[in-house]
Design a protein around this motif. Sequence first.
Motif, short mmCIF file in Angstrom:
data_model
loop_
_atom_site.label_atom_id
_atom_site.label_comp_id
_atom_site.label_asym_id
_atom_site.label_seq_id
_atom_site.Cartn_x
_atom_site.Cartn_y
_atom_site.Cartn_z
N TYR A 120 0.84 -1.19 0.00
CA TYR A 120 0.00 0.00 0.00
C TYR A 120 0.87 1.25 0.00
O TYR A 120 2.07 1.20 0.29
CB TYR A 120 -0.92 0.02 1.22
N LEU A 131 -9.60 4.09 3.35
CA LEU A 131 -8.90 3.27 2.36
C LEU A 131 -9.54 3.48 0.99
O LEU A 131 -10.75 3.64 0.88
CB LEU A 131 -8.96 1.78 2.73
N MET A 189 -9.05 1.76 -3.08
CA MET A 189 -8.35 0.80 -3.91
C MET A 189 -8.81 0.96 -5.35
O MET A 189 -10.01 1.06 -5.62
CB MET A 189 -8.63 -0.63 -3.42
N LEU A 199 -3.81 -0.27 -3.42
CA LEU A 199 -4.38 0.19 -2.15
C LEU A 199 -3.72 1.49 -1.69
O LEU A 199 -2.49 1.58 -1.61
CB LEU A 199 -4.20 -0.88 -1.08
N GLU A 200 -4.55 2.49 -1.39
CA GLU A 200 -4.08 3.76 -0.86
C GLU A 200 -4.70 3.97 0.51
O GLU A 200 -5.90 3.80 0.69
CB GLU A 200 -4.47 4.91 -1.79
N VAL A 201 -3.86 4.34 1.48
CA VAL A 201 -4.32 4.64 2.83
C VAL A 201 -4.25 6.16 3.00
O VAL A 201 -3.18 6.76 2.92
CB VAL A 201 -3.45 3.95 3.90
N LEU A 256 -5.28 -1.98 8.88
CA LEU A 256 -5.46 -2.84 7.71
C LEU A 256 -5.90 -4.24 8.13
O LEU A 256 -6.68 -4.89 7.43
CB LEU A 256 -4.17 -2.91 6.90
N ILE A 309 -10.75 -5.56 2.27
CA ILE A 309 -9.64 -5.57 1.31
C ILE A 309 -9.74 -6.79 0.40
O ILE A 309 -9.61 -6.69 -0.83
CB ILE A 309 -8.29 -5.55 2.04
#
Length: 253
Positions: A17, A30, A32, A38-40, A55, A62
Amino acid sequence: MVESRLITGQLVELPKYRVRESIKAKHVSLKMTVQGGLEVIIPRGFDQSRIPEILHTKQSWIERTIGRLEAQRQQLSIDPCPPLPEQMILRAIDQTWEIDYQPTGFSRVTLTEKGKSRLILRGSTHNEDLCKALLQQWLAHKAYQRLVPWLWSVSQELELPFHKASIRGQKTLWASCSQQYNISLNYKLLFLPPALVRYVFVHELCHTIHLNHSPRFWALVQEKDPTYKAIDQELRRSSHYVPGWLEPSGIKE
């Protein structure tokens, strides 16, 4: 690619991520996408060592999202570029525009309005990039015509003045407010229902008083719009209103 972390005594695999710090964020979220993974998204100053545990709690989401995006990825491999639109539904201003493409021998593309519900693109209409760019310019102009006066009206109603407004095509923001009290609106707001657009206006106008997401900011938002919590949640799920030819698809948690 995945990485392994020891969380609550168990070794679990976490997807790779990236982290994006946002001054607009009030909590961790989150996102995606097919293209970016995946970006936080975290508030400014958030302790990044807490991300693996977060996560872990979101592992089911996810895994489900990875499956949904894999189906999209397979579709994109067949048709990697969404087709040019034949219709645009601008919910914010209650307009629907039909789009006709008329190829000619010219190397450029022109756009004209016919009546109040039809757009005609003539010229090198096989060039999708040219057509998309022209449609985006038209949307930006339409947004300036319709959204900016609406913003001024809400500003006067709420007694929250701002300096000036502009139109942009931001990838991740519906709107923004600068320290100079300039508000930038995304032309993609045209595709949202009116209640969501108005809430975006209220949100940004409250930033002219509090340029953050502090408790005082949210108290002001609630004062100006007591129903904001439900609308804010709806706005977070509103990306499906924006047509795929304008931006890549993604899923937010």
